[in-house]
Design a protein around this motif. Structure first.
Motif, PDB file in Angstrom:
ATOM      1  N   UNK A   1       0.819  -1.220   0.000  1.00 23.80           N
ATOM      2  CA  UNK A   1       0.000   0.000   0.000  1.00 23.80           C
ATOM      3  C   UNK A   1       0.858   1.278   0.000  1.00 23.80           C
ATOM      4  N   UNK A   2       2.113   1.107  -0.400  1.00 23.06           N
ATOM      5  CA  UNK A   2       3.013   2.260  -0.427  1.00 23.06           C
ATOM      6  C   UNK A   2       2.580   3.251  -1.487  1.00 23.06           C
ATOM      7  N   UNK A   3       2.565   4.529  -1.122  1.00 28.63           N
ATOM      8  CA  UNK A   3       2.223   5.599  -2.057  1.00 28.63           C
ATOM      9  C   UNK A   3       3.502   6.375  -2.355  1.00 28.63           C
ATOM     10  N   UNK A   4       3.849   6.479  -3.627  1.00 30.81           N
ATOM     11  CA  UNK A   4       5.081   7.182  -4.020  1.00 30.81           C
ATOM     12  C   UNK A   4       5.001   8.648  -3.591  1.00 30.81           C
ATOM     13  N   UNK A   5       6.068   9.113  -2.955  1.00 32.92           N
ATOM     14  CA  UNK A   5       6.100  10.468  -2.412  1.00 32.92           C
ATOM     15  C   UNK A   5       7.213  11.263  -3.093  1.00 32.92           C
TER      16      UNK A   5
END
Length: 202
Positions: free
Chosen positions: A139-143
């Motif tokens: 569930x990692x969201x690119x930042x």
């Protein structure tokens, strides 16, 4: 007369055996307290070891995504470890060149970013006002936030960092509110990896 002598000899032998048994029993009783103390010593776990056991078990719960049981100490203990590597800095000129190069690629290349997160050991928490989210590989969201450019101190913000040869830790604080974000990176086998993220979105 001979029978009397035999009985006397037998009685003497039995008396001797009885005295021997009593003597042995007393010796065992004398040794017992010492053994007890030795056992107690071996069973005593230092406070630091107990804390590590507790934190390890919390981390196992955390890795399973059981957010309702999440203990915030996990984040703050890790942050404390990173703070110990150096004094607090706010001058961007002191940031190691290799980390500066890494940070630019980390925020501009989504594949590079995901490849440079140590998901096995990552502690990543986003705290909203009523919910807490644990970020993992699935569930990692690119930042793409340029966290280096934000470092510095002014009237409202106190954004600082700590660093060593293999650790870079930055904190972003709104003076009247408190800590908004913390980022921790570790150099593993010559490459930088994100290992800590705390985001307060409340």
């Amino acid at each position: 007369m001979q029978r009397y002598n035999l009985d006397s000899t037998r009685i003497l032998k039995l008396t001797f055996l009885l005295l021997l048994i009593i003597s042995c029993k007393q010796k065992k009783e004398e040794i017992k307290p010492e053994l007890k103390i030795e056992n107690q010593k071996s069973e005593i776990v230092t406070e630091e070891e107990q804390m590590k056991i507790v934190m390890d078990s919390i981390y196992e719960i955390y890795k399973k995504g059981k957010v309702e049981n999440f203990d915030w100490d996990l984040v703050f203990n890790k942050a404390d470890e990173y703070r110990k590597v150096s004094e607090t800095y706010s001058d961007k000129e002191l940031i190691p060149k290799d980390f500066l190069e890494f940070s630019q690629k980390f925020i501009s290349d989504s594949e590079f970013q995901k490849a440079h997160i140590d998901f096995e050991n990552l502690i990543a928490v986003v705290g909203a006002c009523e919910e807490t989210f644990v970020l993992k590989e699935d569930n990692w969201v690119i930042d793409d936030w340029d966290f280096i450019s934000e470092i510095g101190i002014d009237k409202e913000l106190e954004n600082t960092f700590h660093f060593s040869n293999n650790i870079f830790f930055s904190e972003y604080e709104l003076k009247e509110v408190g800590t908004l974000t913390m980022l921790g990176f570790e150099k593993i086998n010559g490459k930088w990896y994100l290992t800590l993220l705390f985001q307060n979105d409340c």
